[in-house]
Design an enzyme around this catalytic site. Structure first.
Site, mmCIF file in Angstrom:
data_model
loop_
_atom_site.group_PDB
_atom_site.id
_atom_site.type_symbol
_atom_site.label_atom_id
_atom_site.label_comp_id
_atom_site.label_asym_id
_atom_site.label_seq_id
_atom_site.Cartn_x
_atom_site.Cartn_y
_atom_site.Cartn_z
ATOM 1 C CB THR A 1 21.802 34.676 39.981
ATOM 2 O OG1 THR A 1 22.040 33.397 40.542
ATOM 3 C CG2 THR A 1 22.709 34.871 38.795
ATOM 4 C CG ASP B 1 22.479 31.174 46.840
ATOM 5 O OD1 ASP B 1 21.414 30.526 46.762
ATOM 6 O OD2 ASP B 1 23.429 31.011 46.066
ATOM 7 C CB SER B 2 16.856 32.114 46.896
ATOM 8 O OG SER B 2 16.960 31.124 45.914
ATOM 9 C CB SER B 3 20.343 27.687 48.382
ATOM 10 O OG SER B 3 20.248 27.546 46.992
ATOM 11 C CB THR C 1 16.049 31.304 39.954
ATOM 12 O OG1 THR C 1 17.349 30.720 39.943
ATOM 13 C CG2 THR C 1 16.036 32.590 39.169
ATOM 14 C CG ASP C 2 18.982 27.975 43.405
ATOM 15 O OD1 ASP C 2 18.846 27.822 42.170
ATOM 16 O OD2 ASP C 2 20.090 28.009 43.974
ATOM 17 C CD GLN D 1 7.712 10.054 42.264
ATOM 18 O OE1 GLN D 1 8.283 9.666 41.247
ATOM 19 N NE2 GLN D 1 7.726 9.379 43.384
ATOM 20 C CB CYS D 2 3.346 13.497 36.704
ATOM 21 S SG CYS D 2 3.281 11.725 36.510
HETATM 22 N N1 ASP Z 1 21.639 30.268 43.794
HETATM 23 C C1 ASP Z 1 20.937 31.398 43.233
HETATM 24 C C2 ASP Z 1 19.827 31.781 44.189
HETATM 25 O O1 ASP Z 1 18.814 31.129 44.201
HETATM 26 C C3 ASP Z 1 20.404 31.081 41.883
HETATM 27 C C4 ASP Z 1 19.670 32.214 41.194
HETATM 28 O O2 ASP Z 1 19.345 33.237 41.735
HETATM 29 O O3 ASP Z 1 19.406 32.056 39.979
HETATM 30 O O4 ASP Z 1 19.956 32.699 44.944
#
Ligand code: ASP
Length: 350
Positions: free
Chosen positions: A12, A56-58, A88-89, A273-274
């Protein structure tokens, strides 16, 4: 003056709205550079390594982890620290994996990114990047770890989870304190840094084995689903995400299936899972059988660090499940705290 290499992978932080549908897509690095002229005013020599096709890190793949490791190793002697701009993902997965792949690290590798693109007025990009850069280039304190710098905190990477998709505080480290807090001054908590041997050589492992599974328990989980996952062809390791301190339903079919798959050489790692706290196999009878079967306790590992640890160790010991299980049970890079069991009930008490 300290030298830092900024590696831009996407995320992002550098995204723009796609014409037509408005969805965010990664853009090239020059935009971020232009939006952050402050970097040129900092007392640090910065070079850049922008990915030509930022992602995108996804869409992250093990190949990207290998590439990041290679870039750091090839530039290791030329720089005092590294900043990795990343979405961030999956940042917690990437930071965890890099912490394993880079053994003997003695320089900071600081992941950061943003919740809002850098060209949005309220973006957190500038604060995150400037803090990351200051920490990576600090004249006095060297953080010899792979970390995540976000919302005024530096966290050990393999202790983090993405906790919010909305708040500027996107990450938490539920089981380990921050390494640095950035207020008016940078406060370094050196007592929490990982000790390193000064002279230690950096070693980079390239091999990653992704033939792992994640089995998350919930009340009513069916035999068919568990069987489908545990009978997947070529499966080599499984993270069990269990209830509370490492408990699962005592279904006979489940325990039999686990036993059968363990005997066939699949390695099992038990995490909770906690979000906070640790696994303690044997505390309840609902985890006693796992202890007897040789399921490895993940103690207070977070799932992101557990999955990547399994992939790393399966890559390290391709034909040796026993070696994988033994190493899984050890703390390799500060990713878990091995506490003595507090209380194990006797058979009479159970
Ligand atoms: N979908 C974005 C990513 O992980 C989200 C982010 O960067 O905050 O690339």
């Amino acid at each position: 003056m300290k030298r830092v290499l900024i590696i831009y992978t996407g995320g992002t932080v550098g995204m723009v709205s796609q014409p037509g549908n408005g969805s965010l897509v990664p853009a090239d690095f020059d935009r971020i550079r232009r939006l952050m002229p402050e970097i040129d005013r900092m007392p640090v020599a910065v070079d850049y390594y922008p990915f030509l096709a930022p992602i995108d890190s996804s869409n992250i793949l093990p190949e990207v982890w290998q590439l990041l490791g290679r870039i750091i190793v090839e530039n290791y002697t030329g720089y005092d620290g590294f900043v990795v701009l990343h979405g961030t993902d999956t940042m917690a997965y990437s930071a965890s994996m890099l912490s394993y792949l880079l053994e003997g690290l003695a320089k900071p590798v600081v992941f950061t990114g943003a919740q809002l693109p850098a060209d949005v007025v309220r973006s957190d990009a500038k604060e995150n990047l400037i803090n990351a850069l200051e920490i990576a280039a600090h004249p006095e304190f060297v953080v010899p770890e792979v970390c995540i710098c976000f919302d005024s905190k530096l966290l050990r990477g393999n202790r983090t989870v993405k906790f919010s998709s909305e708040k500027f505080q996107a990450f938490q480290s539920p089981n380990y304190p921050p390494l640095v807090e950035a207020g008016v001054h940078l406060q370094f908590f050196t007592e929490h840094f990982r000790p390193y041997a000064p002279g230690a050589q950096l070693a980079f492992q390239r091999e990653i084995d992704t033939r792992v599974g994640l089995l998350k328990f919930f009340p009513g989980l069916s035999f068919d689903q568990v069987r489908a996952l545990l009978n997947a062809p070529n499966l080599r390791g499984v993270v069990l995400e269990t209830f509370g301190t490492g408990n699962l339903p005592e279904y006979t079919w489940l325990l039999n299936l686990l036993e059968e798959r363990i005997r066939s050489g699949i390695v099992f790692l038990n995490v909770s899972q906690c979000v906070a706290g640790a696994v303690e196999q044997g505390l309840y009878s609902t985890s006693r059988r796992l202890l007897e079967l040789g399921v490895v306790s993940g103690h207070d590992l977070v799932t992101e660090a557990a999955i990547t640890k399994l992939m790393y160790l399966l890559g390290r010991h391709p034909d040796d499940p026993t070696a994988v299980a033994q190493a899984l049970g050890r703390d390799l890079r500060g990713e878990m705290t091995i506490a003595e069991p507090k209380y194990v009930p006797t058979p009479a008490e159970r």
